[in-house]
Design a protein around this motif. Structure first.
Motif, PDB file in Angstrom:
ATOM      1  N   ILE A   1      -8.532  -4.326  -9.117  1.00  0.00           N
ATOM      2  CA  ILE A   1      -9.005  -3.116  -9.799  1.00  0.00           C
ATOM      3  C   ILE A   1      -7.789  -2.443 -10.410  1.00  0.00           C
ATOM      4  O   ILE A   1      -6.836  -2.113  -9.702  1.00  0.00           O
ATOM      5  CB  ILE A   1      -9.679  -2.161  -8.796  1.00  0.00           C
ATOM      6  CG1 ILE A   1     -10.950  -2.823  -8.260  1.00  0.00           C
ATOM      7  CG2 ILE A   1     -10.004  -0.818  -9.442  1.00  0.00           C
ATOM      8  CD1 ILE A   1     -11.566  -2.103  -7.094  1.00  0.00           C
TER       9      ILE A   1
ATOM     10  N   PRO B   1      -7.577   3.204 -10.943  1.00  0.00           N
ATOM     11  CA  PRO B   1      -7.892   3.808  -9.645  1.00  0.00           C
ATOM     12  C   PRO B   1      -9.151   4.683  -9.679  1.00  0.00           C
ATOM     13  O   PRO B   1      -9.789   4.878  -8.644  1.00  0.00           O
ATOM     14  CB  PRO B   1      -6.653   4.654  -9.322  1.00  0.00           C
ATOM     15  CG  PRO B   1      -5.859   4.731 -10.573  1.00  0.00           C
ATOM     16  CD  PRO B   1      -6.244   3.566 -11.416  1.00  0.00           C
TER      17      PRO B   1
ATOM     18  N   ASP C   1      -8.010  -6.454  -3.093  1.00  0.00           N
ATOM     19  CA  ASP C   1      -7.198  -7.474  -3.742  1.00  0.00           C
ATOM     20  C   ASP C   1      -6.739  -8.529  -2.730  1.00  0.00           C
ATOM     21  O   ASP C   1      -6.929  -9.725  -2.915  1.00  0.00           O
ATOM     22  CB  ASP C   1      -5.990  -6.775  -4.399  1.00  0.00           C
ATOM     23  CG  ASP C   1      -5.135  -7.725  -5.226  1.00  0.00           C
ATOM     24  OD1 ASP C   1      -5.570  -8.879  -5.437  1.00  0.00           O
ATOM     25  OD2 ASP C   1      -4.042  -7.304  -5.657  1.00  0.00           O
TER      26      ASP C   1
ATOM     27  N   LEU D   1      -6.393   4.249  -2.709  1.00  0.00           N
ATOM     28  CA  LEU D   1      -5.375   3.282  -3.140  1.00  0.00           C
ATOM     29  C   LEU D   1      -5.189   2.196  -2.077  1.00  0.00           C
ATOM     30  O   LEU D   1      -5.008   1.017  -2.388  1.00  0.00           O
ATOM     31  CB  LEU D   1      -4.046   3.991  -3.405  1.00  0.00           C
ATOM     32  CG  LEU D   1      -4.032   4.993  -4.569  1.00  0.00           C
ATOM     33  CD1 LEU D   1      -2.732   5.777  -4.585  1.00  0.00           C
ATOM     34  CD2 LEU D   1      -4.219   4.275  -5.897  1.00  0.00           C
ATOM     35  N   GLU D   2      -5.245   2.589  -0.808  1.00  0.00           N
ATOM     36  CA  GLU D   2      -5.136   1.610   0.286  1.00  0.00           C
ATOM     37  C   GLU D   2      -6.293   0.614   0.193  1.00  0.00           C
ATOM     38  O   GLU D   2      -6.117  -0.594   0.359  1.00  0.00           O
ATOM     39  CB  GLU D   2      -5.176   2.323   1.647  1.00  0.00           C
ATOM     40  CG  GLU D   2      -3.965   3.199   1.954  1.00  0.00           C
ATOM     41  CD  GLU D   2      -2.788   2.425   2.526  1.00  0.00           C
ATOM     42  OE1 GLU D   2      -2.987   1.358   3.125  1.00  0.00           O
ATOM     43  OE2 GLU D   2      -1.634   2.891   2.344  1.00  0.00           O
TER      44      GLU D   2
ATOM     45  N   ILE E   1      -8.057  -0.199  -2.429  1.00  0.00           N
ATOM     46  CA  ILE E   1      -7.926  -1.064  -3.610  1.00  0.00           C
ATOM     47  C   ILE E   1      -7.049  -2.277  -3.288  1.00  0.00           C
ATOM     48  O   ILE E   1      -7.354  -3.404  -3.662  1.00  0.00           O
ATOM     49  CB  ILE E   1      -7.345  -0.259  -4.809  1.00  0.00           C
ATOM     50  CG1 ILE E   1      -8.437   0.672  -5.362  1.00  0.00           C
ATOM     51  CG2 ILE E   1      -6.825  -1.184  -5.895  1.00  0.00           C
ATOM     52  CD1 ILE E   1      -7.953   1.663  -6.408  1.00  0.00           C
ATOM     53  N   VAL E   2      -5.975  -2.036  -2.534  1.00  0.00           N
ATOM     54  CA  VAL E   2      -5.098  -3.157  -2.143  1.00  0.00           C
ATOM     55  C   VAL E   2      -5.839  -4.097  -1.186  1.00  0.00           C
ATOM     56  O   VAL E   2      -5.713  -5.320  -1.271  1.00  0.00           O
ATOM     57  CB  VAL E   2      -3.797  -2.634  -1.487  1.00  0.00           C
ATOM     58  CG1 VAL E   2      -2.921  -3.798  -1.039  1.00  0.00           C
ATOM     59  CG2 VAL E   2      -3.036  -1.731  -2.438  1.00  0.00           C
TER      60      VAL E   2
ATOM     61  N   THR F   1       0.844  -1.202   0.000  1.00  0.00           N
ATOM     62  CA  THR F   1       0.000   0.000   0.000  1.00  0.00           C
ATOM     63  C   THR F   1       0.880   1.253   0.000  1.00  0.00           C
ATOM     64  O   THR F   1       2.046   1.207   0.415  1.00  0.00           O
ATOM     65  CB  THR F   1      -0.927   0.015   1.232  1.00  0.00           C
ATOM     66  OG1 THR F   1      -0.114   0.019   2.393  1.00  0.00           O
ATOM     67  CG2 THR F   1      -1.852  -1.180   1.237  1.00  0.00           C
ATOM     68  N   PRO F   2       0.338   2.364  -0.475  1.00  0.00           N
ATOM     69  CA  PRO F   2       1.196   3.525  -0.770  1.00  0.00           C
ATOM     70  C   PRO F   2       1.581   4.423   0.405  1.00  0.00           C
ATOM     71  O   PRO F   2       2.554   5.161   0.295  1.00  0.00           O
ATOM     72  CB  PRO F   2       0.350   4.336  -1.757  1.00  0.00           C
ATOM     73  CG  PRO F   2      -1.054   4.008  -1.387  1.00  0.00           C
ATOM     74  CD  PRO F   2      -1.047   2.578  -0.918  1.00  0.00           C
TER      75      PRO F   2
END
Lengths: 353, 398, 85
Positions: free
Chosen positions: C59, C62, C52, C45-46, C48-49, A108-109
């Motif tokens: 996905i 984004p 998964d 983004l967090e 989306i992970v 994660t980013p």
């Protein structure tokens, strides 16, 4: 030449430095080999939406900068200049560990984003909505001094106020690595005090010190910042001459220096560099040190500047800082000298106002 | 009135060439350096496209004649190669004849080695030598020592705009008379850290990147190093130096919008360009070529396009992004693009923006897509980074 | 579905470090972004992970996150419809 005054200071350190008076009463020599900051109440300074992603160093930097700006009554600085030797080592260690442990999957980013060296400067700008000049210096133990050099250039280029600071944080992974290669002292050697430890390595510390610099003197002024010079990798034998040359450039001789603030960190391998100056060139000069209170980190010299600025203003030198018994009636010219691991030498000159 | 600060030498290594001449030849023959990862040990090997430099670490060690016990990161090795070329190009034989400094820039520093020995260095002592070369300042220290520079040495890290700020500080130090000569630039090698980091941001393109194209899908990362030699007018005069170009304008502003993204209206970028023009004391109309940041992420190119229109109105100068050649080389990007800007001035040529097909609908800007001959007086070069950092440099003909 | 919603609320608080929130503070239809929980593009983004890793849903764009992560309700529905583990 324009003048550059320290008009506000903010300090988050291993001591309670929320106020200089409190610091004078509560200060204590560090006895552990790894020492973290005395935590301020972060929520008094940072919005919840921003704080949730911040590692300690970022929080400390934001708090110290806010205090400095407030004291100088600056709403919007014309430049934000940050020094950090190791950068955001907590988040970079975290992201790196995730990469290795998860075999590069499901990453994660957030930690990556927060790991860049300019996170502190960027977050201060974001919090203030400050669109001005913003730079981060990341050169070992002169990261903070390079920031000061830049700030002085800015003031001479007609900017009126600058926010400048030094910040470093302890990351678990990097401190373990530094222990592996002997950069951190064994705790047992500290029982008689830092300078008597007679051991290799340093007391590993962290902290954030920010300064509001302006081209005008005012009620809150601590001192005038006169000049800063960096010598990255000169021979020990050259330091003597470089010091004299630095003073001469500023129209001074050794006898004009009322106080020297030294970066002794108790590392038996490199403190001789300070000792040689103490015993010879600076023999008749009043000497103090501070890393027994702050610990060592790449920007610990910004804690030294915080101390020096306070002394210039109050004109009193606390006993617990003294390295010798020399005394002068008024403290006008203050010289700071710092080096780490025999490299990254710097001279900083302050003058009381 | 001085024209600016003289550039008297330059050096570069990137995925399109190991020196200035090779880079120039690639640029004018539209030879890009993007390919699937070959050298880095990662699960993305043979999948993700990057601008990798051909030399292995072993080859670089041999090239630099380093001892077996050296603890150079790849960042330091690339940096040393480029910095040495720059000093040689400037015909400097006695570096300490004048007060000389070094200002480098990096974002990864020694991360390539730290990630390689992340756990093993606890067990094996032989890999511990890289612990001391992890920090960002280490590569600069090594480059400085190899060149004999002992006094003012520093390192800047402002993410992807880093080396623009190194060039800017160098120019300011010379203008202020604090220093006579300074080697400025930056170096960043590819690492698992950055590849995976940018992947988590979902801004890596699976194909060759397409700067300023409506259908761009993100950036390609790259590795590179480049340095310029800046000298004061006095040194230029005394040594009768050939001046390649002048650094005439520079500025740094902050977008203060988001930790990683640029604002939609490109405010920080606009401010940086406007301030740089002011420092250079020239009119926007005087700019003959813009080397854009142009990373090919949806966000950057949209924001930068808007900023270009903010600054230049309906008369946006000829522009291109060279990122499709080299990939985005992070802290080194501004330095390699400074070399490209100076080459453009010297050879009177604009380098093409590769892979462009369709303009972005709302801004409709069309970059130069072919090698274009043109007399060039002033080049403006943009570099933007995380943390809202926006920097602009202007280079002018000698 | 009810369990999944509770699970998502707890995970969001934990993963995104929302120290000031408790599971019961989040209503199923509260907007997660903007005025509601105040999440932003980095949080997207967090998440989306998380989809998964925990539910086997990939996905690649984004931008799609915007609709999926509108609220706990829309997120749970999307997971029910698409999960592979």
């Amino acid at each position: 030449m324009a003048h550059c005054y320290i008009n506000g200071v903010g300090c988050v350190s291993t001591q309670d430095t929320s106020d200089y008076k409190i610091f004078l009463e509560t200060q204590h020599e560090l006895t552990e080999n790894i020492v973290r900051v005395h935590k301020p109440n972060y929520r008094d300074f940072i919005k919840p939406a921003m704080i949730r992603r911040m590692a300690n160093g970022v929080k400390n930097g934001v708090v110290a900068s806010a205090i400095a700006l407030k004291e100088a009554n600056i709403k919007m600085p014309e430049a934000i200049i940050t020094g950090t030797g190791m950068g955001c080592t907590i988040d970079s260690g975290k992201f790196l560990k995730n990469i290795i442990d998860n075999k590069e999957q499901f990453l994660t980013p957030t930690a990556f984003i927060q790991s860049t060296h300019n996170t502190v400067g960027g977050q201060i700008a974001l919090g203030l909505q400050c669109k001005a000049y913003n730079v981060t210096y990341v050169h070992k133990a002169t990261s903070f001094e390079a920031s000061l050099v830049d700030a002085l250039l800015m003031i001479n280029d007609n900017e009126t106020n600058i926010l400048v600071g030094g910040v470093d944080e302890i990351g678990d992974y990097s401190v373990r690595l530094h222990q592996l290669i002997g950069l951190v002292k064994n705790q047992e050697t500290l029982s008689n005090g830092l300078l008597q430890s007679n051991s290799k390595g340093v007391v590993y510390g962290e902290g954030a010190q920010f300064f509001a610099l302006e081209n005008q003197k005012k009620e809150t002024t601590y001192a005038e910042l006169i000049d800063v010079e960096i010598y990255d990798n000169i021979d020990e034998s050259e330091i003597h001459n470089k010091l004299l040359q630095f003073l001469k450039t500023n129209g001074l001789a050794i006898a004009d220096v009322d106080l020297v603030v030294l970066g002794n960190n108790g590392d038996v391998k490199f403190d001789f560099i300070y000792n040689n100056l103490q015993d010879n060139l600076l023999k008749s000069t009043q000497q103090i040190y501070y890393k027994h209170l702050s610990g060592e980190y790449h920007t610990a010299s910004s804690f030294g500047l915080w101390i020096a600025a306070q002394i210039c203003k109050i004109q009193e030198i606390p006993k617990f800082l003294k390295l010798n018994n020399k005394e002068v009636a008024t403290i006008k010219n203050v010289l700071l000298y710092n080096q780490y691991l025999g490299e990254n030498h710097s001279f900083t000159l302050l003058r009381s106002c | 009135m001085s024209k600016g600060v003289a550039v008297t030498g330059m050096g570069i290594i990137s995925s399109i060439g190991n020196n200035v001449e090779e880079n120039y030849q690639s640029l004018i023959s539209k030879k890009q350096g993007i390919s699937k990862i070959k050298k880095i040990q990662t699960i993305h090997k043979n999948v993700i496209k990057v601008g990798e430099i051909n030399y292995t670490n072993e080859a670089l060690i041999e090239l630099l004649k380093l001892s077996d016990s050296n603890n150079y990161s790849r960042t330091a090795m690339l940096g040393e190669i480029a910095a040495k070329e720059a000093v040689k190009n400037a015909n400097i034989t006695d570096i300490n004849k004048y007060k000389t400094g070094l200002i480098s820039a990096t974002s990864v520093g020694g991360m390539d080695m730290t990630e390689r020995y992340f756990y093993s260095q606890f067990e094996e002592t032989k890999n511990r030598k890289y612990i001391a070369s992890h920090d960002a300042g280490d590569s600069s220290k090594k480059i400085a020592k190899s060149l004999g520079i002992t006094d003012f040495v520093s390192t800047i890290s402002t993410a992807c705009s880093s080396s623009a700020n190194a060039i800017m500080l160098g120019a300011r130090l010379i203008r202020a008379g604090k220093i006579d000569r300074v080697i400025v630039g930056g170096s960043d090698c590819l690492s698992k850290f950055t590849i995976n980091g940018f992947k988590t941001l979902m801004i890596l393109s699976e194909t060759d990147c397409k700067p300023f194209d409506a259908n761009r899908t993100g950036l390609n990362l790259g590795e590179a190093a480049a340095f310029l030699v800046l000298e004061s007018d006095e040194v230029v005069k005394k040594e009768n130096k050939k001046v390649l170009a002048y650094v005439s304008g520079y500025a740094n502003a902050n977008d203060a919008y988001h930790q990683t993204a640029s604002s939609e209206n490109g405010e920080g970028a606009t401010l940086a360009m406007q301030k740089a023009l002011k420092v250079a004391k020239i009119n926007p109309k005087a700019i003959d070529y813009v080397n854009a940041h142009g990373t090919a992420t949806p966000n950057n190119d949209q924001s930068e396009s808007r900023a270009l229109i903010n600054v230049f109105g309906t008369k946006v100068p000829d522009f291109s992004s060279t990122k499709a050649y080299t990939g985005h080389t992070l802290a080194a990007a501004a330095a390699i693009e400074a070399v490209y800007a100076i080459l453009a001035i010297q050879h009177k040529v604009i380098f093409p923006n590769l892979n462009f097909e369709t303009p972005i609908a709302e801004t409709a800007l069309v970059p130069k897509t072919e090698v274009t001959k043109k007399e060039i007086q002033h080049v403006l070069s943009n570099s933007f980074g995380f943390g809202g950092n926006c920097s602009t440099l202007i280079f002018s003909k000698a | 579905m009810e369990n999944l919603k509770q699970e998502l609320k707890a995970k969001i608080i934990e993963n995104l470090n929302l120290e000031d929130f408790k599971v019961e503070d989040i209503e199923d239809n509260d907007p997660l972004f903007g005025d509601g929980l105040g999440l932003d593009s980095i949080d997207a983004l967090e998440l989306i992970v998380m989809l998964d890793k925990d539910y086997g849903i990939k996905i690649s764009d984004p931008k799609k996150g915007k609709e999926i992560f509108e609220s706990i309700q829309t997120m749970a529905q999307f997971i029910m419809d698409n999960k592979t583990k």
